[in-house]
Design an enzyme around this catalytic site. Sequence first.
Site, mmCIF file in Angstrom:
data_model
loop_
_atom_site.group_PDB
_atom_site.id
_atom_site.type_symbol
_atom_site.label_atom_id
_atom_site.label_comp_id
_atom_site.label_asym_id
_atom_site.label_seq_id
_atom_site.Cartn_x
_atom_site.Cartn_y
_atom_site.Cartn_z
ATOM 1 N N SER A 83 -4.926 -0.045 -3.291
ATOM 2 C CA SER A 83 -5.606 1.216 -3.074
ATOM 3 C C SER A 83 -6.787 0.778 -2.090
ATOM 4 C CB SER A 83 -6.148 1.379 -3.859
ATOM 5 O OG SER A 83 -5.014 1.768 -4.883
ATOM 6 N N GLU A 84 -6.398 1.756 -0.773
ATOM 7 C CA GLU A 84 -7.286 1.215 0.411
ATOM 8 C C GLU A 84 -8.953 1.507 0.333
ATOM 9 O OE1 GLU A 84 -5.097 3.362 0.598
ATOM 10 O OE2 GLU A 84 -5.725 5.269 2.193
ATOM 11 N N ASN A 85 -9.178 1.921 -1.563
ATOM 12 C CA ASN A 85 -10.372 2.124 -1.480
ATOM 13 C C ASN A 85 -11.141 1.608 -2.235
ATOM 14 O OD1 ASN A 85 -8.947 3.405 -3.561
ATOM 15 N ND2 ASN A 85 -9.774 4.475 -5.048
ATOM 16 N N SER A 101 -11.796 -3.738 1.514
ATOM 17 C CA SER A 101 -10.192 -3.746 2.144
ATOM 18 C C SER A 101 -9.287 -2.966 3.091
ATOM 19 C CB SER A 101 -10.391 -1.914 1.422
ATOM 20 O OG SER A 101 -9.104 -1.517 1.121
ATOM 21 N N ASN A 147 1.108 -0.932 -0.205
ATOM 22 C CA ASN A 147 -0.111 -0.007 0.170
ATOM 23 C C ASN A 147 0.562 1.582 0.041
ATOM 24 O OD1 ASN A 147 -1.682 2.308 1.166
ATOM 25 N ND2 ASN A 147 -3.183 1.248 0.871
#
Lengths: 234, 234, 216, 216
Positions: free
Chosen positions: D45-47, D87, D22
């Site tokens: 991608s943490e979205n 996520s 990340n």
Amino acid sequence: MGFNKVVKDANEACQGIQSGMTLMLGGFGLCGIPENCITELVNMKVNNLTCISNNAGVDDFGLGLLLQGKQVKKMISSYVGENAEFERQMLSGELDVELIPQGTLAQRCMAAGYGMPAIFTPAGVGTEVAEGKEMRVFNGKKYLMEYAFDADFAIVKAWKGDTMGNLIFRSTARNFNPVMAMAGKITIAEVEELVPAGELDPDHIHTPGIYVHRIFQGKQYEKRIEQRTTQKRA
Amino acid sequence: MGFNKVVKDANEACQGIQSGMTLMLGGFGLCGIPENCITELVNMKVNNLTCISNNAGVDDFGLGLLLQGKQVKKMISSYVGENAEFERQMLSGELDVELIPQGTLAQRCMAAGYGMPAIFTPAGVGTEVAEGKEMRVFNGKKYLMEYAFDADFAIVKAWKGDTMGNLIFRSTARNFNPVMAMAGKITIAEVEELVPAGELDPDHIHTPGIYVHRIFQGKQYEKRIEQRTTQKRA
Amino acid sequence: MLDKNGIAKRIALEVKDGMYVNLGIGIPTLVANYVPNNIEVVLQSENGLLGTGPFPFEGEEDADLINAGKQTVTTLPGSSFFDSAMSFGMIRAQKVDLTILGAMEVSELGDIANWKVPGKMVKGMGGAMDLVASAKNIIVAMQHCDKAGHSKLLPQCTLPLTGIHCIKKVVTDLGVFDIKDGAFHLIERAHDVSIEEIQAKTAGKLIIPDVVGVIH
Amino acid sequence: MLDKNGIAKRIALEVKDGMYVNLGIGIPTLVANYVPNNIEVVLQSENGLLGTGPFPFEGEEDADLINAGKQTVTTLPGSSFFDSAMSFGMIRAQKVDLTILGAMEVSELGDIANWKVPGKMVKGMGGAMDLVASAKNIIVAMQHCDKAGHSKLLPQCTLPLTGIHCIKKVVTDLGVFDIKDGAFHLIERAHDVSIEEIQAKTAGKLIIPDVVGVIH
């Protein structure tokens, strides 16, 4: 190397599973169970296993095969009623059995996969399931605190998978498989069809490959039906 | 009636939303936001709203439109930095802002949808986010106890939906939408394409219709891009 | 006295248009047969299916498509599949409107016992403890007395509990009972059963209101 | 002294084949440019995306496909989408192997401050508090000193904290530092920076081992 998680077969997939370990096994009844890995576990003759699985199979299929070989020390399940050998071992004290409400079982798996150390569940409040457990009231309703499972291996069965470990399940064969796939320290997935990375639609993937360490296409699937109920054509 | 959850438009979908209510609004940045319902909320002139949303839009789009109309009393978000009017209202004290770590925000939504009254999260331990909150140690690691959200309405945006409220999201426009869809007392879904029940593959549905109370096909979607980053062709 | 189908038929009257319903094994499963054609319900199977359809035609069974009783089923248009955690999530979040399940004993306080008989093989609670702990509306379908003739509507349960203070309505072969304020309230009786017989066969506190319906 | 790309290039050496990584906004994003071609990494991608690809070609931007910095991106083969809860679930369950992010201050105890400056507009912590609280391996990319020349490697942070006891490695324009036992340990220095200069610009406890690498 990179992200190619493909192993040759169940034998290679199950490397490292040792007697005394805790295993999670996906499936509901005989639906969506990792048939090839179960057969391999029988062949490996590992024993003293603690198995977390919603059910315990039937006498001659599913986890029943491990029970026949007396490989299981403890079953953690919600319903185990289809299995005479299971009953015999339980009544004789050979087999330790921990019965857990089905939703709690599922959410304790999910908790592990989501990095939640514990969850609150209303199931079992006021019953023997609550004995020795912390109870807590939120908005006037009582909940038990239950801990995330801690399994050495999770073994799941998917419909399709790709070389990077992404999984897609089919129909109600999904059941516990995705939550267990997230919860294993090492997760093994056997699939009916293994495809190259990039062939599965990223919007359709149920279990992202980050959760899966080893994947292989199973040799064959009997997919036995436990209760064959039908209607006649009019 | 049965399970036909289709309403005519955003106006009909937003019936019952009143000043002072708590709303959850899906989206990450401007990606996957319920554009039609936001426009309708502006038209309705409801105010004193508490909005749970990861971001607060930009000045002239997304939740920024509600801020322009001074309709928001309190924002509960993880990141709000793209909005000058937001900054002005916050510094002047007109707007109350509660900042929450993004993962905690997501899991507090999920908790509501899963009937979990509270969850344990490591995010924020030792920081000002932890002030006044219960802390607890599991396996030597510290966690904060955070409560499930309680929202009057959840308003989400999906790619496809069917008449029974089943939803499929597209790409990263999924983000907070599924967890918020599960969490509203009443859940409104606006979709780009509304199809008859039975047209969506039951294995591909991200949000089962049981969570959705009203659904409609949005009139149009601007789908504004916040950071247009590209590369030139070689 | 109502037979199993009679009990199911009576319970079907409690099912309203637009309800999401979870049916337990046994008599509850029969309820689906008596839901009127002019109302729609969606059946939830807690193994991960909304929109459970009838049994498949012979030869069309799909091993991957079963209900919570492990029977082969089909799906109806608008159905969806999900994992076990989400399935019980929707139960816990009270998105399922009505749960119908069997019981061995019910108490005047609304407690239920239906999973374990000491000394007998224990099969497990499956999803029953989750359902009774969470459902907003639970109807129990059961025989009024056990085979020895002892009442199963009790002051308190003698068997290990499945859940407490959760059952609000019981339909037996003798009648329909609401549970509230620590008592069974007789709402309706089977046409060929007297109030006296119901009184005699109900060990828990029984309230007989001025008006009692009759099920024909 | 290393410039931003130099810092990114040095951090890229910490990225190993098969890692899920990340990358935060700023210098961390540049790290992707320096990962050698012979190793594979998957960017989270943490979205809600695993398998983030490069920026799209002009005219091929997709408003539905962005990274956590809200930039339009593409996907690589084998990518997957998921919701925000999953996520951060995979972040919390430590399935993401490496997190690289920027900071305003880091302390000799491994505390980090990177989200808030009192008196300035607060934008929010986004996913930073989740990442630092959960990741098993975190590298901070930052300038060694602020614009006024004050050290950002401190005995303790002066700004509001993002997380505590979580940072194990810091790469600055001056060098590479491991954080352990309550001190910064100088592992490598930029070739044109003396150990004395690093000592002078490090307010936190600094340990100089016998052997210090040199970054050319």
